[in-house]
Write a protein that holds these residues in place. Structure first.
Motif, PDB file in Angstrom:
ATOM      1  N   GLY A   1      -1.278   5.872 -14.614  1.00  0.00           N
ATOM      2  CA  GLY A   1      -2.273   5.376 -15.558  1.00  0.00           C
ATOM      3  C   GLY A   1      -3.646   5.980 -15.369  1.00  0.00           C
ATOM      4  O   GLY A   1      -3.893   6.746 -14.436  1.00  0.00           O
ATOM      5  N   PRO A   2      -4.557   5.607 -16.273  1.00  0.00           N
ATOM      6  CA  PRO A   2      -5.905   6.184 -16.264  1.00  0.00           C
ATOM      7  C   PRO A   2      -6.669   5.942 -14.958  1.00  0.00           C
ATOM      8  O   PRO A   2      -7.428   6.811 -14.516  1.00  0.00           O
ATOM      9  N   GLU A   3      -6.457   4.793 -14.342  1.00  0.00           N
ATOM     10  CA  GLU A   3      -7.161   4.509 -13.087  1.00  0.00           C
ATOM     11  C   GLU A   3      -6.688   5.441 -11.974  1.00  0.00           C
ATOM     12  O   GLU A   3      -7.453   5.776 -11.067  1.00  0.00           O
ATOM     13  N   SER A   4      -5.432   5.852 -12.039  1.00  0.00           N
ATOM     14  CA  SER A   4      -4.924   6.816 -11.061  1.00  0.00           C
ATOM     15  C   SER A   4      -5.671   8.132 -11.178  1.00  0.00           C
ATOM     16  O   SER A   4      -6.013   8.763 -10.168  1.00  0.00           O
ATOM     17  N   ILE A   5      -5.928   8.549 -12.399  1.00  0.00           N
ATOM     18  CA  ILE A   5      -6.666   9.794 -12.624  1.00  0.00           C
ATOM     19  C   ILE A   5      -8.092   9.660 -12.106  1.00  0.00           C
ATOM     20  O   ILE A   5      -8.607  10.556 -11.435  1.00  0.00           O
ATOM     21  N   ILE A   6      -8.719   8.527 -12.382  1.00  0.00           N
ATOM     22  CA  ILE A   6     -10.084   8.301 -11.897  1.00  0.00           C
ATOM     23  C   ILE A   6     -10.116   8.332 -10.368  1.00  0.00           C
ATOM     24  O   ILE A   6     -10.976   8.982  -9.772  1.00  0.00           O
TER      25      ILE A   6
ATOM     26  N   ASP B   1       0.123   8.929  -5.417  1.00  0.00           N
ATOM     27  CA  ASP B   1      -0.758   8.322  -6.406  1.00  0.00           C
ATOM     28  C   ASP B   1      -1.479   7.183  -5.692  1.00  0.00           C
ATOM     29  O   ASP B   1      -0.845   6.391  -4.984  1.00  0.00           O
ATOM     30  N   TYR B   2      -2.796   7.096  -5.874  1.00  0.00           N
ATOM     31  CA  TYR B   2      -3.574   6.060  -5.187  1.00  0.00           C
ATOM     32  C   TYR B   2      -3.184   4.647  -5.610  1.00  0.00           C
ATOM     33  O   TYR B   2      -3.475   3.693  -4.899  1.00  0.00           O
ATOM     34  N   ARG B   3      -2.535   4.493  -6.743  1.00  0.00           N
ATOM     35  CA  ARG B   3      -2.139   3.165  -7.213  1.00  0.00           C
ATOM     36  C   ARG B   3      -0.681   2.845  -6.875  1.00  0.00           C
ATOM     37  O   ARG B   3      -0.176   1.797  -7.254  1.00  0.00           O
ATOM     38  N   CYS B   4      -0.013   3.737  -6.165  1.00  0.00           N
ATOM     39  CA  CYS B   4       1.394   3.562  -5.829  1.00  0.00           C
ATOM     40  C   CYS B   4       1.538   2.721  -4.556  1.00  0.00           C
ATOM     41  O   CYS B   4       1.090   3.121  -3.486  1.00  0.00           O
ATOM     42  N   GLY B   5       2.162   1.563  -4.690  1.00  0.00           N
ATOM     43  CA  GLY B   5       2.368   0.696  -3.537  1.00  0.00           C
ATOM     44  C   GLY B   5       3.219   1.338  -2.453  1.00  0.00           C
ATOM     45  O   GLY B   5       2.980   1.144  -1.256  1.00  0.00           O
ATOM     46  N   TYR B   6       4.213   2.127  -2.844  1.00  0.00           N
ATOM     47  CA  TYR B   6       5.055   2.814  -1.859  1.00  0.00           C
ATOM     48  C   TYR B   6       4.253   3.874  -1.103  1.00  0.00           C
ATOM     49  O   TYR B   6       4.440   4.064   0.096  1.00  0.00           O
ATOM     50  N   CYS B   7       3.367   4.556  -1.814  1.00  0.00           N
ATOM     51  CA  CYS B   7       2.501   5.547  -1.161  1.00  0.00           C
ATOM     52  C   CYS B   7       1.601   4.852  -0.144  1.00  0.00           C
ATOM     53  O   CYS B   7       1.400   5.350   0.967  1.00  0.00           O
ATOM     54  N   LYS B   8       1.066   3.703  -0.528  1.00  0.00           N
ATOM     55  CA  LYS B   8       0.197   2.954   0.373  1.00  0.00           C
ATOM     56  C   LYS B   8       0.964   2.514   1.624  1.00  0.00           C
ATOM     57  O   LYS B   8       0.426   2.541   2.724  1.00  0.00           O
ATOM     58  N   ARG B   9       2.246   2.134   1.445  1.00  0.00           N
ATOM     59  CA  ARG B   9       3.063   1.745   2.593  1.00  0.00           C
ATOM     60  C   ARG B   9       3.338   2.933   3.511  1.00  0.00           C
ATOM     61  O   ARG B   9       3.580   2.750   4.700  1.00  0.00           O
TER      62      ARG B   9
ATOM     63  N   ASP C   1      -8.752  -0.921  -9.806  1.00  0.00           N
ATOM     64  CA  ASP C   1      -9.296  -0.604 -11.123  1.00  0.00           C
ATOM     65  C   ASP C   1     -10.553   0.245 -10.941  1.00  0.00           C
ATOM     66  O   ASP C   1     -10.951   0.562  -9.825  1.00  0.00           O
ATOM     67  N   THR C   2     -11.167   0.613 -12.052  1.00  0.00           N
ATOM     68  CA  THR C   2     -12.324   1.497 -12.016  1.00  0.00           C
ATOM     69  C   THR C   2     -13.450   0.930 -11.153  1.00  0.00           C
ATOM     70  O   THR C   2     -14.051   1.652 -10.346  1.00  0.00           O
ATOM     71  N   ASP C   3     -13.731  -0.367 -11.291  1.00  0.00           N
ATOM     72  CA  ASP C   3     -14.803  -0.981 -10.498  1.00  0.00           C
ATOM     73  C   ASP C   3     -14.504  -0.880  -9.008  1.00  0.00           C
ATOM     74  O   ASP C   3     -15.386  -0.558  -8.204  1.00  0.00           O
ATOM     75  N   ALA C   4     -13.261  -1.162  -8.634  1.00  0.00           N
ATOM     76  CA  ALA C   4     -12.876  -1.094  -7.220  1.00  0.00           C
ATOM     77  C   ALA C   4     -12.982   0.341  -6.700  1.00  0.00           C
ATOM     78  O   ALA C   4     -13.450   0.576  -5.581  1.00  0.00           O
ATOM     79  N   ILE C   5     -12.556   1.301  -7.505  1.00  0.00           N
ATOM     80  CA  ILE C   5     -12.604   2.714  -7.097  1.00  0.00           C
ATOM     81  C   ILE C   5     -14.043   3.134  -6.809  1.00  0.00           C
ATOM     82  O   ILE C   5     -14.334   3.718  -5.758  1.00  0.00           O
ATOM     83  N   TYR C   6     -14.950   2.817  -7.740  1.00  0.00           N
ATOM     84  CA  TYR C   6     -16.350   3.204  -7.536  1.00  0.00           C
ATOM     85  C   TYR C   6     -16.995   2.420  -6.393  1.00  0.00           C
ATOM     86  O   TYR C   6     -17.829   2.965  -5.664  1.00  0.00           O
TER      87      TYR C   6
ATOM     88  N   ASP D   1      -8.607   7.558   2.702  1.00  0.00           N
ATOM     89  CA  ASP D   1      -8.108   6.441   3.515  1.00  0.00           C
ATOM     90  C   ASP D   1      -8.496   5.097   2.914  1.00  0.00           C
ATOM     91  O   ASP D   1      -7.670   4.177   2.867  1.00  0.00           O
ATOM     92  N   ALA D   2      -9.729   4.985   2.451  1.00  0.00           N
ATOM     93  CA  ALA D   2     -10.188   3.708   1.875  1.00  0.00           C
ATOM     94  C   ALA D   2      -9.423   3.384   0.592  1.00  0.00           C
ATOM     95  O   ALA D   2      -9.047   2.230   0.361  1.00  0.00           O
ATOM     96  N   LEU D   3      -9.175   4.383  -0.239  1.00  0.00           N
ATOM     97  CA  LEU D   3      -8.397   4.150  -1.464  1.00  0.00           C
ATOM     98  C   LEU D   3      -6.964   3.753  -1.124  1.00  0.00           C
ATOM     99  O   LEU D   3      -6.388   2.854  -1.737  1.00  0.00           O
ATOM    100  N   MET D   4      -6.373   4.426  -0.137  1.00  0.00           N
ATOM    101  CA  MET D   4      -4.989   4.118   0.238  1.00  0.00           C
ATOM    102  C   MET D   4      -4.873   2.763   0.930  1.00  0.00           C
ATOM    103  O   MET D   4      -3.851   2.104   0.815  1.00  0.00           O
ATOM    104  N   ASN D   5      -5.916   2.361   1.635  1.00  0.00           N
ATOM    105  CA  ASN D   5      -5.868   1.084   2.352  1.00  0.00           C
ATOM    106  C   ASN D   5      -6.304  -0.104   1.507  1.00  0.00           C
ATOM    107  O   ASN D   5      -6.177  -1.251   1.944  1.00  0.00           O
TER     108      ASN D   5
END
Length: 153
Positions: A42-47, A8-16, A76-81, A66-70
């Motif tokens: 959450g909804p931002e993960s789906i986005i 999940d792009y919002r998962c801190g463990y995934c990012k690590r 949030d939605t603004d950051a994703i876009y 890579d950019a999403l994971m880093n």
């Protein structure tokens, strides 16, 4: 040898795990990584997952992933876009492609597969020998791959 990661792009463990996965690929070029978007936080993960999958239609999946994971801080939605735009995506096309039936189908298949495999969290790693949940060390990933290569569980 293939290593599958549900993330999940919002998962801190995934990012690590991202630098560990990247280092593993560098040291073992025969490893093939299959990324499975599993947006459960959450909804931002789906986005974020929809943005990444739609970016694939513009041949920009890897840099957007890579950019999403880093990304550090709130995703949030603004950051994703902003990340998508920063990676050079055609934003009008992206918004249309996010609703493409292929994106829906991929997310549905990933969710169904996770359910079948009883995966409830991220990250989760799969080799032909089984499933390893959670953030693990690179040496654990190496051991998983070595065991799978030998056919041992």
């Amino acid at each position: 040898m293939t290593l599958v990661e549900f993330f999940d792009y919002r998962c801190g463990y995934c990012k690590r795990m991202t630098p560990e996965i990247n280092a593993l690929i560098e040291e073992d070029p025969k490893v093939r990584i299959v990324m499975k978007e599993f947006p459960i936080l959450g909804p931002e993960s789906i986005i974020a997952s929809r943005v990444a999958l739609a970016a694939k239609m513009q041949d920009l999946y890897a840099p957007v992933h890579d950019a999403l994971m880093n990304h550090r801080g709130e995703l949030d939605t603004d950051a994703i876009y902003a990340i998508a735009e920063g990676e050079g995506l055609d934003m009008e096309r992206l918004r249309a492609d996010m609703q493409h039936p292929d994106v829906d189908a991929t997310l549905r298949r990933n969710m169904e597969l996770a359910d079948t495999l009883n995966i409830r969290g991220t990250p989760a790693f799969i080799t032909r020998n089984g499933i390893t949940p959670g953030a693990v060390s690179r040496s654990t990933l190496r051991d998983m791959l070595a065991s799978a290569r030998k056919g041992n569980s």
